[in-house]
Design a protein around this motif. Sequence first.
Motif, PDB file in Angstrom:
ATOM      1  N   SER A 112     -22.427  52.537 -48.938  1.00  0.00           N
ATOM      2  CA  SER A 112     -22.846  53.747 -49.648  1.00  0.00           C
ATOM      3  C   SER A 112     -24.210  53.538 -50.294  1.00  0.00           C
ATOM      4  N   GLU A 113     -24.756  54.622 -50.829  1.00  0.00           N
ATOM      5  CA  GLU A 113     -26.059  54.545 -51.472  1.00  0.00           C
ATOM      6  C   GLU A 113     -25.966  53.707 -52.749  1.00  0.00           C
ATOM      7  N   GLY A 114     -26.969  52.882 -52.998  1.00  0.00           N
ATOM      8  CA  GLY A 114     -26.992  52.032 -54.184  1.00  0.00           C
ATOM      9  C   GLY A 114     -27.453  52.788 -55.421  1.00  0.00           C
ATOM     10  N   LEU A 115     -27.630  52.077 -56.499  1.00  0.00           N
ATOM     11  CA  LEU A 115     -28.122  52.673 -57.738  1.00  0.00           C
ATOM     12  C   LEU A 115     -29.601  53.007 -57.577  1.00  0.00           C
ATOM     13  N   SER A 116     -30.004  54.156 -58.080  1.00  0.00           N
ATOM     14  CA  SER A 116     -31.394  54.569 -57.941  1.00  0.00           C
ATOM     15  C   SER A 116     -32.151  54.590 -59.262  1.00  0.00           C
ATOM     16  N   GLU A 117     -31.436  54.430 -60.381  1.00  0.00           N
ATOM     17  CA  GLU A 117     -32.076  54.373 -61.692  1.00  0.00           C
ATOM     18  C   GLU A 117     -31.255  53.475 -62.608  1.00  0.00           C
ATOM     19  N   PRO A 118     -31.884  52.923 -63.643  1.00  0.00           N
ATOM     20  CA  PRO A 118     -31.161  52.018 -64.551  1.00  0.00           C
ATOM     21  C   PRO A 118     -30.013  52.727 -65.275  1.00  0.00           C
ATOM     22  N   VAL A 119     -28.942  51.994 -65.510  1.00  0.00           N
ATOM     23  CA  VAL A 119     -27.816  52.511 -66.270  1.00  0.00           C
ATOM     24  C   VAL A 119     -27.828  51.786 -67.614  1.00  0.00           C
ATOM     25  N   LEU A 120     -28.111  52.512 -68.676  1.00  0.00           N
ATOM     26  CA  LEU A 120     -28.254  51.881 -69.987  1.00  0.00           C
ATOM     27  C   LEU A 120     -26.916  51.665 -70.686  1.00  0.00           C
ATOM     28  N   TRP A 121     -25.991  52.590 -70.548  1.00  0.00           N
ATOM     29  CA  TRP A 121     -24.689  52.491 -71.214  1.00  0.00           C
ATOM     30  C   TRP A 121     -23.600  52.821 -70.207  1.00  0.00           C
ATOM     31  N   GLY A 122     -22.475  52.158 -70.349  1.00  0.00           N
ATOM     32  CA  GLY A 122     -21.353  52.452 -69.464  1.00  0.00           C
ATOM     33  C   GLY A 122     -21.358  51.589 -68.227  1.00  0.00           C
ATOM     34  N   ASP A 123     -20.493  51.939 -67.314  1.00  0.00           N
ATOM     35  CA  ASP A 123     -20.300  51.163 -66.090  1.00  0.00           C
ATOM     36  C   ASP A 123     -20.994  51.832 -64.916  1.00  0.00           C
ATOM     37  N   ALA A 124     -21.411  51.027 -63.973  1.00  0.00           N
ATOM     38  CA  ALA A 124     -21.993  51.529 -62.735  1.00  0.00           C
ATOM     39  C   ALA A 124     -21.668  50.535 -61.634  1.00  0.00           C
ATOM     40  N   GLY A 125     -21.640  51.034 -60.419  1.00  0.00           N
ATOM     41  CA  GLY A 125     -21.386  50.141 -59.290  1.00  0.00           C
ATOM     42  C   GLY A 125     -19.894  49.914 -59.056  1.00  0.00           C
ATOM     43  N   VAL A 126     -19.570  48.761 -58.503  1.00  0.00           N
ATOM     44  CA  VAL A 126     -18.190  48.418 -58.153  1.00  0.00           C
ATOM     45  C   VAL A 126     -17.382  48.137 -59.419  1.00  0.00           C
ATOM     46  N   GLU A 127     -16.168  48.676 -59.473  1.00  0.00           N
ATOM     47  CA  GLU A 127     -15.294  48.465 -60.633  1.00  0.00           C
ATOM     48  C   GLU A 127     -14.857  47.001 -60.698  1.00  0.00           C
ATOM     49  N   THR A 128     -14.949  46.414 -61.889  1.00  0.00           N
ATOM     50  CA  THR A 128     -14.541  45.026 -62.091  1.00  0.00           C
ATOM     51  C   THR A 128     -13.596  44.931 -63.281  1.00  0.00           C
ATOM     52  N   THR A 129     -12.871  43.826 -63.346  1.00  0.00           N
ATOM     53  CA  THR A 129     -11.998  43.523 -64.475  1.00  0.00           C
ATOM     54  C   THR A 129     -12.352  42.137 -64.972  1.00  0.00           C
ATOM     55  N   SER A 130     -12.651  42.012 -66.247  1.00  0.00           N
ATOM     56  CA  SER A 130     -13.032  40.726 -66.823  1.00  0.00           C
ATOM     57  C   SER A 130     -11.814  39.801 -66.909  1.00  0.00           C
ATOM     58  N   ARG A 131     -12.015  38.524 -66.599  1.00  0.00           N
ATOM     59  CA  ARG A 131     -10.969  37.503 -66.683  1.00  0.00           C
ATOM     60  C   ARG A 131     -11.520  36.295 -67.434  1.00  0.00           C
ATOM     61  N   PRO A 132     -10.695  35.643 -68.262  1.00  0.00           N
ATOM     62  CA  PRO A 132     -11.185  34.520 -69.087  1.00  0.00           C
ATOM     63  C   PRO A 132     -11.346  33.228 -68.301  1.00  0.00           C
ATOM     64  N   LEU A 133     -12.279  33.201 -67.392  1.00  0.00           N
ATOM     65  CA  LEU A 133     -12.532  32.012 -66.580  1.00  0.00           C
ATOM     66  C   LEU A 133     -13.910  31.439 -66.911  1.00  0.00           C
ATOM     67  N   GLY A 134     -14.187  31.243 -68.176  1.00  0.00           N
ATOM     68  CA  GLY A 134     -15.469  30.695 -68.582  1.00  0.00           C
ATOM     69  C   GLY A 134     -15.654  29.279 -68.086  1.00  0.00           C
ATOM     70  N   ALA A 135     -16.896  28.902 -67.811  1.00  0.00           N
ATOM     71  CA  ALA A 135     -17.299  27.570 -67.359  1.00  0.00           C
ATOM     72  C   ALA A 135     -16.849  27.266 -65.931  1.00  0.00           C
ATOM     73  N   VAL A 136     -16.353  28.279 -65.205  1.00  0.00           N
ATOM     74  CA  VAL A 136     -15.968  28.087 -63.810  1.00  0.00           C
ATOM     75  C   VAL A 136     -17.213  28.223 -62.948  1.00  0.00           C
ATOM     76  N   LEU A 137     -17.440  27.225 -62.096  1.00  0.00           N
ATOM     77  CA  LEU A 137     -18.615  27.207 -61.237  1.00  0.00           C
ATOM     78  C   LEU A 137     -18.341  27.818 -59.870  1.00  0.00           C
ATOM     79  N   GLN A 138     -17.152  27.550 -59.312  1.00  0.00           N
ATOM     80  CA  GLN A 138     -16.748  28.097 -58.022  1.00  0.00           C
ATOM     81  C   GLN A 138     -15.249  28.327 -58.048  1.00  0.00           C
ATOM     82  N   ALA A 139     -14.808  29.310 -57.249  1.00  0.00           N
ATOM     83  CA  ALA A 139     -13.385  29.615 -57.156  1.00  0.00           C
ATOM     84  C   ALA A 139     -13.044  30.024 -55.731  1.00  0.00           C
ATOM     85  N   ASP A 140     -11.803  29.742 -55.336  1.00  0.00           N
ATOM     86  CA  ASP A 140     -11.307  30.127 -54.022  1.00  0.00           C
ATOM     87  C   ASP A 140      -9.792  30.197 -54.094  1.00  0.00           C
ATOM     88  N   ASP A 141      -9.176  30.856 -53.115  1.00  0.00           N
ATOM     89  CA  ASP A 141      -7.719  30.897 -53.055  1.00  0.00           C
ATOM     90  C   ASP A 141      -7.171  29.496 -52.800  1.00  0.00           C
TER      91      ASP A 141
END
Length: 149
Positions: free
Chosen positions: A22-51
């Motif tokens: 689909s078409e990408g972002l065409s202007e900056p998004v200052l507040w709120g979400d844009a793009g692909v929906e994500t969910t934050s997970r507490p995986l700090g300091a992780v360098l790589q991940a795989d199944d």
Amino acid sequence: MINKERDADLMRVADLATASTSEGLSEPVLWGDAGVETTSRPLGAVLQADDQDEQYLLTLKRNLDTGDVDLVSYRKGAYFRLNDFVSEYNFPDYAYSEEQEFYRTFQNLLKVDAGYPDLQRYHADAKPDCISGRCTGRFYIGQRDRTCL
């Protein structure tokens, strides 16, 4: 998506595939979400991940105490390990209420994942075994009679 300095963002591969056509972002998004929906997970300091398998995610994680890189498994769905956080559930004098049976069972599962099966907590009304006087049984979620197995 793994962030070296922040939590990770979990996203569906199918959503990435759809977004790439689909078409990408065409202007900056200052507040709120844009793009692909994500969910934050507490995986700090992780360098790589795989199944690793159906239940676990395998990661290379920076040990913040030593600077080493550790090979660490995370249970999918939880995406955290008990030894990464301070929790009142781990205090020896914490008493689980009957309504917290799910949390006690889940905490026991995560204690085994972290390598501390000896720290599992059982109900105060657990029946002791005949030899040692200590309960050696396990309880299942939803078990009503609380007998040692």
